[in-house]
Design a protein around this motif. Structure first.
Motif, PDB file in Angstrom:
ATOM      1  N   ASP A 213    -149.134-130.177  65.898  1.00 15.57           N
ATOM      2  CA  ASP A 213    -149.089-129.973  67.352  1.00 15.57           C
ATOM      3  C   ASP A 213    -148.409-128.658  67.706  1.00 15.57           C
ATOM      4  O   ASP A 213    -147.764-128.532  68.749  1.00 15.57           O
ATOM      5  CB  ASP A 213    -148.384-131.137  68.041  1.00 15.57           C
ATOM      6  N   SER A 214    -148.548-127.644  66.835  1.00 10.22           N
ATOM      7  CA  SER A 214    -147.957-126.329  67.087  1.00 10.22           C
ATOM      8  C   SER A 214    -149.056-125.398  67.578  1.00 10.22           C
ATOM      9  O   SER A 214    -150.011-125.109  66.841  1.00 10.22           O
ATOM     10  CB  SER A 214    -147.321-125.776  65.806  1.00 10.22           C
ATOM     11  N   TYR A 215    -148.898-124.896  68.800  1.00  5.11           N
ATOM     12  CA  TYR A 215    -149.939-124.060  69.401  1.00  5.11           C
ATOM     13  C   TYR A 215    -149.535-122.587  69.506  1.00  5.11           C
ATOM     14  O   TYR A 215    -150.335-121.763  69.914  1.00  5.11           O
ATOM     15  CB  TYR A 215    -150.308-124.602  70.791  1.00  5.11           C
ATOM     16  N   ILE A 216    -148.304-122.289  69.155  1.00  5.00           N
ATOM     17  CA  ILE A 216    -147.851-120.887  69.104  1.00  5.00           C
ATOM     18  C   ILE A 216    -147.185-120.667  67.746  1.00  5.00           C
ATOM     19  O   ILE A 216    -146.234-121.368  67.393  1.00  5.00           O
ATOM     20  CB  ILE A 216    -146.845-120.551  70.218  1.00  5.00           C
ATOM     21  N   SER A 217    -147.692-119.701  66.985  1.00 10.17           N
ATOM     22  CA  SER A 217    -147.073-119.335  65.714  1.00 10.17           C
ATOM     23  C   SER A 217    -146.190-118.117  65.939  1.00 10.17           C
ATOM     24  O   SER A 217    -146.644-117.118  66.498  1.00 10.17           O
ATOM     25  CB  SER A 217    -148.141-118.988  64.669  1.00 10.17           C
ATOM     26  N   PHE A 218    -144.954-118.188  65.467  1.00 10.31           N
ATOM     27  CA  PHE A 218    -144.029-117.063  65.614  1.00 10.31           C
ATOM     28  C   PHE A 218    -143.929-116.295  64.294  1.00 10.31           C
ATOM     29  O   PHE A 218    -143.988-116.871  63.216  1.00 10.31           O
ATOM     30  CB  PHE A 218    -142.659-117.560  66.057  1.00 10.31           C
ATOM     31  N   GLU A 219    -143.789-114.965  64.411  1.00 11.09           N
ATOM     32  CA  GLU A 219    -143.761-114.074  63.244  1.00 11.09           C
ATOM     33  C   GLU A 219    -144.967-114.363  62.347  1.00 11.09           C
ATOM     34  O   GLU A 219    -144.868-114.612  61.152  1.00 11.09           O
ATOM     35  CB  GLU A 219    -142.449-114.229  62.469  1.00 11.09           C
TER      36      GLU A 219
ATOM     37  N   VAL B 252    -129.440-108.343  73.267  1.00 13.83           N
ATOM     38  CA  VAL B 252    -130.726-107.825  73.743  1.00 13.83           C
ATOM     39  C   VAL B 252    -131.754-107.796  72.611  1.00 13.83           C
ATOM     40  O   VAL B 252    -132.661-106.974  72.597  1.00 13.83           O
ATOM     41  CB  VAL B 252    -130.580-106.428  74.387  1.00 13.83           C
ATOM     42  N   SER B 253    -131.630-108.719  71.680  1.00 19.91           N
ATOM     43  CA  SER B 253    -132.611-108.854  70.603  1.00 19.91           C
ATOM     44  C   SER B 253    -133.959-109.289  71.163  1.00 19.91           C
ATOM     45  O   SER B 253    -134.059-110.266  71.918  1.00 19.91           O
ATOM     46  CB  SER B 253    -132.129-109.884  69.581  1.00 19.91           C
ATOM     47  N   SER B 254    -135.033-108.599  70.772  1.00 18.13           N
ATOM     48  CA  SER B 254    -136.376-108.967  71.223  1.00 18.13           C
ATOM     49  C   SER B 254    -136.839-110.273  70.604  1.00 18.13           C
ATOM     50  O   SER B 254    -137.544-111.055  71.242  1.00 18.13           O
ATOM     51  CB  SER B 254    -137.376-107.861  70.869  1.00 18.13           C
ATOM     52  N   GLN B 255    -136.482-110.501  69.339  1.00 13.80           N
ATOM     53  CA  GLN B 255    -136.889-111.744  68.693  1.00 13.80           C
ATOM     54  C   GLN B 255    -136.293-112.948  69.423  1.00 13.80           C
ATOM     55  O   GLN B 255    -136.981-113.939  69.683  1.00 13.80           O
ATOM     56  CB  GLN B 255    -136.449-111.743  67.227  1.00 13.80           C
ATOM     57  N   ILE B 256    -135.011-112.846  69.770  1.00 14.64           N
ATOM     58  CA  ILE B 256    -134.358-113.930  70.522  1.00 14.64           C
ATOM     59  C   ILE B 256    -134.957-114.037  71.922  1.00 14.64           C
ATOM     60  O   ILE B 256    -135.199-115.144  72.426  1.00 14.64           O
ATOM     61  CB  ILE B 256    -132.836-113.683  70.606  1.00 14.64           C
ATOM     62  N   HIS B 257    -135.213-112.906  72.541  1.00 17.66           N
ATOM     63  CA  HIS B 257    -135.827-112.868  73.874  1.00 17.66           C
ATOM     64  C   HIS B 257    -137.175-113.581  73.859  1.00 17.66           C
ATOM     65  O   HIS B 257    -137.492-114.377  74.756  1.00 17.66           O
ATOM     66  CB  HIS B 257    -135.990-111.397  74.293  1.00 17.66           C
ATOM     67  N   CYS B 258    -137.977-113.327  72.844  1.00 17.80           N
ATOM     68  CA  CYS B 258    -139.285-113.960  72.710  1.00 17.80           C
ATOM     69  C   CYS B 258    -139.152-115.466  72.532  1.00 17.80           C
ATOM     70  O   CYS B 258    -139.825-116.251  73.212  1.00 17.80           O
ATOM     71  CB  CYS B 258    -140.033-113.338  71.526  1.00 17.80           C
ATOM     72  N   LEU B 259    -138.292-115.883  71.615  1.00 18.07           N
ATOM     73  CA  LEU B 259    -138.101-117.314  71.376  1.00 18.07           C
ATOM     74  C   LEU B 259    -137.595-118.027  72.620  1.00 18.07           C
ATOM     75  O   LEU B 259    -138.051-119.133  72.954  1.00 18.07           O
ATOM     76  CB  LEU B 259    -137.114-117.523  70.227  1.00 18.07           C
ATOM     77  N   ASN B 260    -136.639-117.412  73.309  1.00 15.66           N
ATOM     78  CA  ASN B 260    -136.073-118.052  74.503  1.00 15.66           C
ATOM     79  C   ASN B 260    -137.110-118.238  75.602  1.00 15.66           C
ATOM     80  O   ASN B 260    -136.994-119.153  76.421  1.00 15.66           O
ATOM     81  CB  ASN B 260    -134.894-117.232  75.023  1.00 15.66           C
ATOM     82  N   HIS B 261    -138.133-117.389  75.625  1.00 19.16           N
ATOM     83  CA  HIS B 261    -139.183-117.513  76.640  1.00 19.16           C
ATOM     84  C   HIS B 261    -140.304-118.460  76.208  1.00 19.16           C
ATOM     85  O   HIS B 261    -140.853-119.199  77.049  1.00 19.16           O
ATOM     86  CB  HIS B 261    -139.783-116.141  76.957  1.00 19.16           C
ATOM     87  N   LEU B 262    -140.664-118.458  74.915  1.00 18.18           N
ATOM     88  CA  LEU B 262    -141.902-119.126  74.502  1.00 18.18           C
ATOM     89  C   LEU B 262    -141.719-120.382  73.660  1.00 18.18           C
ATOM     90  O   LEU B 262    -142.596-121.258  73.672  1.00 18.18           O
ATOM     91  CB  LEU B 262    -142.783-118.150  73.710  1.00 18.18           C
ATOM     92  N   PHE B 263    -140.631-120.472  72.894  1.00 20.70           N
ATOM     93  CA  PHE B 263    -140.555-121.535  71.898  1.00 20.70           C
ATOM     94  C   PHE B 263    -140.625-122.929  72.524  1.00 20.70           C
ATOM     95  O   PHE B 263    -141.229-123.841  71.952  1.00 20.70           O
ATOM     96  CB  PHE B 263    -139.284-121.401  71.058  1.00 20.70           C
ATOM     97  N   ALA B 264    -140.035-123.100  73.691  1.00 21.55           N
ATOM     98  CA  ALA B 264    -140.037-124.419  74.344  1.00 21.55           C
ATOM     99  C   ALA B 264    -141.435-124.859  74.755  1.00 21.55           C
ATOM    100  O   ALA B 264    -141.669-126.044  75.012  1.00 21.55           O
ATOM    101  CB  ALA B 264    -139.119-124.393  75.572  1.00 21.55           C
ATOM    102  N   LEU B 265    -142.379-123.914  74.779  1.00 18.96           N
ATOM    103  CA  LEU B 265    -143.742-124.223  75.224  1.00 18.96           C
ATOM    104  C   LEU B 265    -144.710-124.434  74.069  1.00 18.96           C
ATOM    105  O   LEU B 265    -145.874-124.780  74.290  1.00 18.96           O
ATOM    106  CB  LEU B 265    -144.273-123.083  76.104  1.00 18.96           C
ATOM    107  N   ARG B 266    -144.273-124.220  72.832  1.00 25.04           N
ATOM    108  CA  ARG B 266    -145.232-124.118  71.729  1.00 25.04           C
ATOM    109  C   ARG B 266    -145.994-125.416  71.460  1.00 25.04           C
ATOM    110  O   ARG B 266    -147.088-125.383  70.889  1.00 25.04           O
ATOM    111  CB  ARG B 266    -144.526-123.655  70.458  1.00 25.04           C
ATOM    112  N   LYS B 267    -145.469-126.557  71.861  1.00 25.06           N
ATOM    113  CA  LYS B 267    -146.174-127.825  71.662  1.00 25.06           C
ATOM    114  C   LYS B 267    -146.775-128.363  72.964  1.00 25.06           C
ATOM    115  O   LYS B 267    -147.323-129.474  72.976  1.00 25.06           O
ATOM    116  CB  LYS B 267    -145.227-128.860  71.049  1.00 25.06           C
ATOM    117  N   ASP B 268    -146.673-127.565  74.023  1.00 26.02           N
ATOM    118  CA  ASP B 268    -147.234-127.946  75.326  1.00 26.02           C
ATOM    119  C   ASP B 268    -148.604-127.283  75.455  1.00 26.02           C
ATOM    120  O   ASP B 268    -148.732-126.147  75.924  1.00 26.02           O
ATOM    121  CB  ASP B 268    -146.292-127.499  76.444  1.00 26.02           C
TER     122      ASP B 268
END
Length: 662
Positions: free
Chosen positions: A477-483, A431-447
């Motif tokens: 082509d990175s549209y979402i920056s994490f951390e 139930v890590s929030s960091q993993i939860h965030c990546l699993n939801h958003l990372f696949a979209l960061r270049k879309d």
């Protein structure tokens, strides 16, 4: 050998039978002794032997002591006969060597081995220590001198136990305290017997293995009362750093803010002597020094905390009974004692309960069991079935982004949230929030198109375009920056050694840049999953120096009427939101952007956290239109719609539905 051990060695020498023999001999001779110089001499002698003692070379120590004593004795005694030196050391270097070794072993036992003993043995060790001190007090009547000596000893001993003072926190007027024993409360004889019969380990590097049922019950008390922990257990000899590691390992809530002091009993010995100690141990409404250590802590913090409860398997005196919950060491902490403790402390509002955390954790464990292969790639867990083992923690990440996410964090030197103190790998906590965030958003960061859709939906604003990251400079082509972190040392004064994205500074979970009417907007995203509002007060001098003036000059944050210190801005989760707001404002003031909007993503079912943010943080904002609470599924709703789906989105949505949304 620790430095504190040397001071205990010094104490033992001062009260040794050799010193006693010497004093009797001098009395018979009618010689005058300069007592003050004598003790100064002993201190100087031992400091000179310090380096040797650190290496535990007892024979060399004894020679050094004798040589030093011979050279300086004239400063202390009036025409001291030469044979006095031999009487002091029994004219036997081997005797002193043996004595040094005895003191060394005794000290090691007291400081280190106590953690390996059972509760009764630990009490014997502490009792013996106090008796030794009492004997010294009886030999030396100057209480002020003895007290000063104790101060010298305990500054070193107590600092060893605390290890790193940054872990020690000052309670506030609203703080509720749990004085916590470990043995018999968090572990118990029946649980240990079950582990033994099953062939499992009954102890680890900290001590006897905790019963997770007792851990869960303690968490319920903490969650229901917002209480903080003061450790009374003999495990406090591990030191605060180790205690915090232990706390984290077992997934305990709240935080350890202090440990009780050994000094408490010694102060009373100085005043009352050995007879009082013997009577105290044998009865007179006291079963052990622990109650006095608790009372000493309470007295020293009088008026600086709200209430307290004592959880212990040892009896307590009548003065502490109204706040005492006694636990049977055979069974450990049980439900009736949980309710009793909550009633003593007084519960708090529902906004900080952990119901959602427990339900999500249970759901993740079930998902792992039912979809271990398809979702978690056959990952294995630790003893706790909601944490993947270190080697398999990477499998906590969606397989479609797994390799890219690891490379992204490595490329930009981003720290992973530490679950098992392993910052170099993803957390295995389900139930890590960091993993939860990546699993939801990372696949979209270049879309670019998908990012624009979700941002416009969440903000209810139209943007002309989404623009690339300002910090992910190794990609175009990175549209979402994490951390996200940007010049935090200059903008916020966050200059702790080793600071960087995701560690020791204000980091925004995800940040998106957009253009609207030739103005650059920052969309700051704080991502929450199962976190709850614990109420930890993070006020300290360094943080006030960093943030107080920025809060006072902020256009978005209101200045609290009762002052910034100990205000809502230094209580989690608002402390994090406050700092992110300041970072965005500083980016605007320094020309990096023209405006910003702050999103906090919280699952709709996590009403406890949503309520806390709505009722406590949002009222402190001048422009509430620039802050929005968004449900996790609603946030991704644009790509869930049939007309917007593509093959990659479909695989992602299927994963999220199976693991999180069902």
């Amino acid at each position: 050998m620790t430095q504190s051990s040397v001071f205990i060695f010094s104490l033992a020498i001062r009260g040794s039978p050799y010193a006693y023999k010497l004093s009797i001999y001098l009395d018979k001779l009618g010689k005058n002794v300069n007592e003050e110089k004598f003790y100064e001499f002993i201190d100087a002698m031992l400091k000179q032997a310090l380096a040797l003692h650190m290496n535990e070379e007892a024979d060399t120590i004894s020679g050094t002591l004798m040589e030093f004593f011979r050279d300086h004795s004239a400063d202390i005694f009036d025409n001291l006969p030469s044979d006095a030196l031999h009487i002091y050391f029994d004219n036997d270097k081997n005797a002193l060597s043996a004595y040094c070794e005895k003191v060394r072993k005794s000290t090691i036992r007291f400081l280190q081995r106590s953690a390996e003993e059972d509760s009764a043995s630990r009490q014997d060790i502490v009792k013996l220590h106090h008796k030794n001190i009492a004997n010294i007090v009886l030999q030396h009547k100057n209480k002020e001198k003895i007290r000063a000596l104790f101060d010298e000893i305990y500054i070193n001993l107590y600092s060893r136990m605390q290890n790193n003072d940054t872990h020690r926190k000052t309670p506030t007027a609203s703080t509720k305290i749990i004085f916590l024993d470990f043995d018999g409360v968090l572990n118990n004889s029946e649980h240990t017997a079950r582990l033994y019969e099953a062939g499992e380990k009954t102890s680890d590097q900290y001590g006897e293995v905790f019963d997770m049922s007792a851990v869960e019950r303690l968490n319920r008390i903490i969650d229901a009362t917002n209480a903080q922990i003061v450790v009374t257990s003999s495990w406090r000899y591990l030191g605060l750093q180790q205690l915090h590691n232990l706390w984290h390992k077992y997934g305990l809530h709240g935080s350890i803010i202090d440990i009780t002091s050994l000094h408490a009993v010694d102060e009373l010995i100085i005043e009352k002597g050995l007879d009082w100690l013997e009577n105290g141990y044998e009865g007179n409404d006291m079963s052990s020094p622990r109650s006095m250590e608790i009372e000493h802590w309470i007295q020293n913090h009088k008026g600086s905390f709200a209430n307290y409860v004592i959880l212990d398997d040892l009896p307590m005196p009548s003065t502490l009974q109204p706040h005492f919950v006694q636990v049977n060491p055979k069974y450990g902490l049980l439900d009736p004692q949980v309710e009793h403790a909550i009633n003593i402390l007084g519960g708090i509002k529902k906004a900080i309960k952990r119901d959602f955390y427990y339900s999500e954790r249970k759901k993740q464990i079930k998902c792992l069991k039912n979809h271990r292969s398809s979702i978690f790639s056959d990952a294995k867990t630790l003893d706790k079935d909601y944490i993947l083992c270190h080697q398999d923690s990477i499998k906590n990440i969606y397989s479609g982004i797994r390799e890219d996410a690891i490379k992204y964090f490595e490329r930009y030197n981003i720290s992973w949230w530490q679950c098992e103190n392993k910052p170099d790998v993803p957390s295995g906590h389900l139930v890590s929030s960091q993993i939860h965030c990546l699993n939801h958003l990372f696949a979209l960061r270049k879309d670019k198109y998908a990012v624009k859709q979700i941002v416009e939906n969440a903000t209810n604003m139209h943007f002309d375009e989404i623009i690339t990251s300002i910090i992910d400079t190794k990609e175009n082509d990175s549209y979402i920056s994490f951390e996200f972190a940007y010049n935090n040392d200059k903008l916020l004064g966050e200059s702790d050694k080793g600071w960087g994205r995701g560690t020791l500074c204000t980091s925004i979970d995800a940040l998106i840049r957009a253009r609207k009417d030739n103005k650059i907007w920052l969309i700051s995203i704080e991502w929450k999953y199962t976190e709850t509002y614990q109420g930890d007060d993070k006020t300290n001098k360094k943080r006030l120096e960093r943030y107080a003036s920025l809060i006072e000059s902020s256009e978005q944050l209101k200045t609290p009427k009762d002052g910034i210190a100990h205000s809502i801005y230094f209580i989690e989760p608002h402390y994090e939101l406050m700092r992110q707001t300041l970072l965005c404002e500083q980016l605007v003031r320094n020309g990096i952007a023209d405006n910003f909007i702050h999103l906090i993503i919280i699952p709709a079912k996590h009403d406890e956290l949503r309520t806390a943010v709505e009722k406590e943080f949002i009222p402190m904002l001048n422009d509430t239109t620039k802050f929005k609470i968004v449900d996790t599924i609603d946030f991704l709703s644009p790509i869930i719609k049939e007309e917007n789906k593509n093959e990659e989105h479909e695989q992602l949505i299927k994963y999220l539905e199976t693991r999180y949304w069902s």
